[in-house]
Design a protein around this motif. Structure first.
Motif, PDB file in Angstrom:
ATOM      1  N   PRO A  56      -1.585  49.738  50.018  1.00  0.00           N
ATOM      2  CA  PRO A  56      -1.153  50.730  50.979  1.00  0.00           C
ATOM      3  C   PRO A  56      -2.095  50.836  52.152  1.00  0.00           C
ATOM      4  O   PRO A  56      -1.551  51.202  53.344  1.00  0.00           O
ATOM      5  CB  PRO A  56      -1.036  52.229  50.323  1.00  0.00           C
ATOM      6  CG  PRO A  56      -0.731  51.520  48.819  1.00  0.00           C
ATOM      7  CD  PRO A  56      -1.496  50.181  48.566  1.00  0.00           C
ATOM      8  N   GLY A  57      -3.356  50.699  52.167  1.00  0.00           N
ATOM      9  CA  GLY A  57      -4.356  50.998  53.025  1.00  0.00           C
ATOM     10  C   GLY A  57      -4.157  49.633  54.217  1.00  0.00           C
ATOM     11  O   GLY A  57      -4.412  49.967  55.451  1.00  0.00           O
ATOM     12  N   ASP A  58      -3.628  48.512  53.807  1.00  0.00           N
ATOM     13  CA  ASP A  58      -3.538  47.358  54.733  1.00  0.00           C
ATOM     14  C   ASP A  58      -2.320  47.541  55.605  1.00  0.00           C
ATOM     15  O   ASP A  58      -2.306  47.286  56.614  1.00  0.00           O
ATOM     16  CB  ASP A  58      -3.282  46.111  53.908  1.00  0.00           C
ATOM     17  CG  ASP A  58      -4.361  45.566  53.023  1.00  0.00           C
ATOM     18  OD1 ASP A  58      -5.461  46.080  53.382  1.00  0.00           O
ATOM     19  OD2 ASP A  58      -4.404  45.080  52.121  1.00  0.00           O
ATOM     20  N   LEU A  59      -1.458  48.345  54.967  1.00  0.00           N
ATOM     21  CA  LEU A  59      -0.069  48.584  55.753  1.00  0.00           C
ATOM     22  C   LEU A  59      -0.342  49.503  56.798  1.00  0.00           C
ATOM     23  O   LEU A  59       0.248  49.593  57.699  1.00  0.00           O
ATOM     24  CB  LEU A  59       1.048  48.990  54.825  1.00  0.00           C
ATOM     25  CG  LEU A  59       1.609  47.784  53.835  1.00  0.00           C
ATOM     26  CD1 LEU A  59       2.519  48.586  52.734  1.00  0.00           C
ATOM     27  CD2 LEU A  59       2.098  46.624  54.505  1.00  0.00           C
ATOM     28  N   ALA A  60      -1.293  50.615  56.514  1.00  0.00           N
ATOM     29  CA  ALA A  60      -1.428  51.436  57.866  1.00  0.00           C
ATOM     30  C   ALA A  60      -2.066  50.876  58.946  1.00  0.00           C
ATOM     31  O   ALA A  60      -2.020  51.318  59.876  1.00  0.00           O
ATOM     32  CB  ALA A  60      -2.311  52.641  57.021  1.00  0.00           C
ATOM     33  N   LYS A  61      -3.059  49.888  58.448  1.00  0.00           N
ATOM     34  CA  LYS A  61      -3.677  49.140  59.552  1.00  0.00           C
ATOM     35  C   LYS A  61      -2.624  48.078  60.224  1.00  0.00           C
ATOM     36  O   LYS A  61      -2.657  47.988  61.636  1.00  0.00           O
ATOM     37  CB  LYS A  61      -4.923  48.468  59.164  1.00  0.00           C
ATOM     38  CG  LYS A  61      -5.927  49.054  58.522  1.00  0.00           C
ATOM     39  CD  LYS A  61      -7.086  48.301  57.935  1.00  0.00           C
ATOM     40  CE  LYS A  61      -7.883  49.272  57.286  1.00  0.00           C
ATOM     41  NZ  LYS A  61      -8.826  48.561  56.084  1.00  0.00           N
TER      42      LYS A  61
END
Length: 149
Positions: free
Chosen positions: A39-44
């Motif tokens: 999920p953190g990758d998708l925020a970036k």
């Protein structure tokens, strides 16, 4: 045609055939690739609707909601970001909140809801999918030997 020209024609034909075969193989592999994200990758780096990916992390506490029939909505988190997921089907027996999960599917047209068609859950107390465990360890969210938060 001389002998040398015939030989060059055969070599050129063989190289051409090999190049076409390699291109077809690369195209076939490119169609079946599903990239892994947390999920953190998708925020970036947002992923466009319709792009097939694997989304991994922990099932967020208090997020599992059963809908009509076999439709379930839940959230996948890595401790930094959370992505809402919808799934229609039978969930694995060991699927529960706070456990490691890898889902595979696409983002819906709006780009915020992840529509999963496959859900994989950990199979015993010591196992978490390698990609998920590595990323959670790297981010300091989970340590080997501890239960998942």
């Amino acid at each position: 045609m001389t002998r040398k020209q015939k030989r060059l024609a055969v070599i050129a034909g063989g190289v051409g055939f090999i190049m076409v075969a390699v291109l077809l193989i690369l195209f076939a592999f490119g169609q079946s690739v599903a990239y892994f994200y947390m999920p953190g990758d998708l925020a970036k780096t947002p992923v466009g609707p319709g792009t097939r990916i694997r989304l991994g992390g922990l099932v967020a506490e208090g997020s599992v909601k059963r809908g009509n029939g076999t439709t379930v909505t839940f959230a996948v988190t890595d401790g930094k970001s959370t992505v809402p997921v919808t799934y229609t089907g039978i969930l694995p027996d060991l699927f529960r909140e706070g456990q490691g999960v890898v889902t595979e599917g696409v983002f819906a047209a709006g780009g915020t809801l992840f529509a999963a068609d496959t859900v994989l859950a950990k199979h015993d107390e010591k196992y978490m999918p390698k990609e998920v465990a590595d990323r959670l360890k790297k981010d300091g969210v989970w340590k080997e030997g501890e239960p998942a938060k």
